[in-house]
Design an enzyme around this catalytic site. Structure first.
Site, PDB file in Angstrom:
ATOM      1  NE  ARG A  74     118.777  21.460  54.562  1.00  0.00           N
ATOM      2  CZ  ARG A  74     119.656  20.509  54.864  1.00  0.00           C
ATOM      3  NH1 ARG A  74     120.410  19.993  53.949  1.00  0.00           N
ATOM      4  NH2 ARG A  74     119.790  20.090  56.097  1.00  0.00           N
ATOM      5  CG  LEU A 122     121.488  11.944  51.258  1.00  0.00           C
ATOM      6  CD1 LEU A 122     122.147  12.274  49.957  1.00  0.00           C
ATOM      7  CD2 LEU A 122     122.488  11.526  52.292  1.00  0.00           C
ATOM      8  CB  CYS A 123     119.681  16.788  55.434  1.00  0.00           C
ATOM      9  SG  CYS A 123     120.138  15.932  56.919  1.00  0.00           S
ATOM     10  N   PRO A 124     117.591  17.619  53.129  1.00  0.00           N
ATOM     11  CG  PRO A 124     116.370  19.459  52.367  1.00  0.00           C
ATOM     12  CD  PRO A 124     117.474  18.506  51.979  1.00  0.00           C
ATOM     13  CB  ILE A 125     114.618  14.226  51.297  1.00  0.00           C
ATOM     14  CG1 ILE A 125     115.012  15.076  50.070  1.00  0.00           C
ATOM     15  CG2 ILE A 125     113.481  13.296  50.939  1.00  0.00           C
ATOM     16  CD1 ILE A 125     115.631  14.335  48.950  1.00  0.00           C
TER      17      ILE A 125
END
Lengths: 143, 217, 75
Positions: free
Chosen positions: B74, C12-15
């Site tokens: 990502r 949580l990633c990527p928020i």
């Protein structure tokens, strides 16, 4: 004691994690003749408890151990309905994808590429492309 | 007001902050419990014993290095950073050499792919579509399957829902689109395949580094 | 100098990182963003990004497994 505490909290560099995971995968293959897989162990409802179920329990326990060593354990609650929906949607997509590809990014990627099977490379490439779309979806709908 | 803005804020914040409890003891007890169970299982259930302790080691590595496969796939899109991806490539190089040596010592029976040490599976539309959907899913869920196990150990209850989703998704029937097994050593000598793959992974590592530098500027 | 808070607890990633990037676009130079997070990866993730952008960044633990990340928009 203060020094020890600080040391136990300190994250390791990524490269070290990568190399160690590679090594432990080789160790698994040479000790029990089976490489690291995750998905298979999760499907214990269908196919019964296998050694991979035990391995997955080991991962949860190991992560708990590391969290406790760093004195960082706390149960985190679910925030809101949006989080529930994304978690379920993400989970369903991973579950279906892993079924199609007969493995997740461990079994069909991290253990498949070193086995010299082309499917590992295909899984990696298309999971990477999918991740790009996933980021777009998150930016568009979740943020 | 320049360099000490943040320091001032942090100092103010820390004044009414209590140091959190030391949890080290519980961690040590847990390690010894797992080791004890592994020793008890050793004789009669060797494979379970190894799996349990290997799992624990993997969990510790994942949590301590913050290595997350979802992040490897990502981050190049989000920030252009490829450090996690490069760590995964390093792991692949190490295991390519290790798996290679193990396969060299194995006496191959032509066409019997199940017996090869490792995972050799058919490649076809199933892997392509499956990989793509999996890739979307792991970004949306905030972690891949390994990551979710790691995060359950960390105390995130949301990942129990991801597991339920995973099991639901896994029960959706799939059509038959199995392809053909392509196992590189069928076409070239295994020694050559190992060397080519390591070189290829090194090139990928290098490309990831170049991409990161380019994104940075 | 303005201080902004961003509550990313249980996110949580990527928020958290995406939210921080978004927030930074509307901030002036010299402003500080405080991100509250309770996920170990968020901390490394956000700090990595801030260091790459050469922003001043520091984090403190405010409880077991809960952090505050301070980032200053220096440029």
């Amino acid at each position: 004691m203060k020094g020890l505490r600080k040391y136990l909290k300190k994250p390791w560099p990524y490269w070290l994690g990568g190399v160690l995971l590679g090594l432990i995968n080789v160790a698994l293959l040479s000790l029990i003749g089976m490489p690291w897989k995750v998905t298979q162990g999760l499907l214990f409802l269908e196919s019964g408890i296998s050694n991979y179920t035990i391995l997955n329990i080991g991962i949860i326990v190991g992560s708990l151990v590391a969290t406790l060593l760093a004195s960082e354990f706390k149960i985190k609650k679910i925030k809101d309905r949006k989080q529930v929906i994304t978690a379920l949607a993400g989970g369903i997509m991973m579950g279906y994808g892993a079924k199609l590809a007969s493995g997740c990014n461990i079994g069909a990627f991290f253990s498949a590429i070193p086995s010299f099977s082309l499917h590992g490379w295909f899984f990696g490439i298309f999971a990477f492309l999918g991740a790009g779309l996933g980021v777009k979806l998150i930016v568009r709908f979740v943020l | 007001m320049d360099f000490d803005d943040i320091d001032k804020l942090i100092k103010e914040r820390q004044e009414n902050l209590q140091e959190s409890r030391f949890q080290l003891g519980y961690g040590i007890i847990l390690v010894f419990t797992v080791l004890l169970v592994s020793i008890l299982l050793w004789e009669d259930y060797y494979i379970y014993s190894i799996s349990l302790s290997a799992g624990m080691v993997i969990g510790i590595i994942l949590r301590y290095s913050r290595l997350c496969f979802a992040s490897a796939f990502r981050e190049p899109y989000v920030t252009g950073n490829t450090s996690v991806m490069r760590a995964v490539i390093l792991g692949l190089i190490v295991s390519t050499i290790g798996f290679g040596i193990i396969q060299l010592r194995h006496n191959p029976i032509l066409g019997d792919y199940d017996k090869i040490p490792g995972i050799v599976m058919p490649v076809g539309l199933n892997v392509i579509i499956g990989g793509f959907i999996f890739g979307i899913g792991m970004v949306i869920a905030g972690g891949c399957v390994t990551g979710l196990l790691m995060r359950i150990g960390e105390g995130h209850s949301i990942f129990l829902l991801v597991i339920i989703g995973f099991l639901l998704g896994n029960s959706i029937p799939t059509g038959n689109m199995e392809g053909k097994v392509i196992y590189f050593p069928d076409y070239l000598d295994l020694e050559v395949v190992i060397i080519i793959q390591v070189i290829f992974l090194l090139i990928l590592y290098r490309l990831a580094l170049v991409y990161e530098k380019k994104k940075d500027n | 100098m303005a201080v902004r808070k961003l509550d990313c607890l249980t996110e949580l990633c990527p928020i958290p990182l995406l939210k921080a990037i978004q927030e930074f676009k509307t901030m002036d130079i010299g402003d500080i963003l405080v991100i509250e997070a309770d996920h170990s990866c968020v901390c490394t993730d956000v700090k990595k990004w801030a260091r790459e952008k050469e922003y001043e960044v520091k984090s403190i633990e405010i409880g077991p497994g809960e952090w505050e990340i301070y980032i200053k928009k220096t440029r």
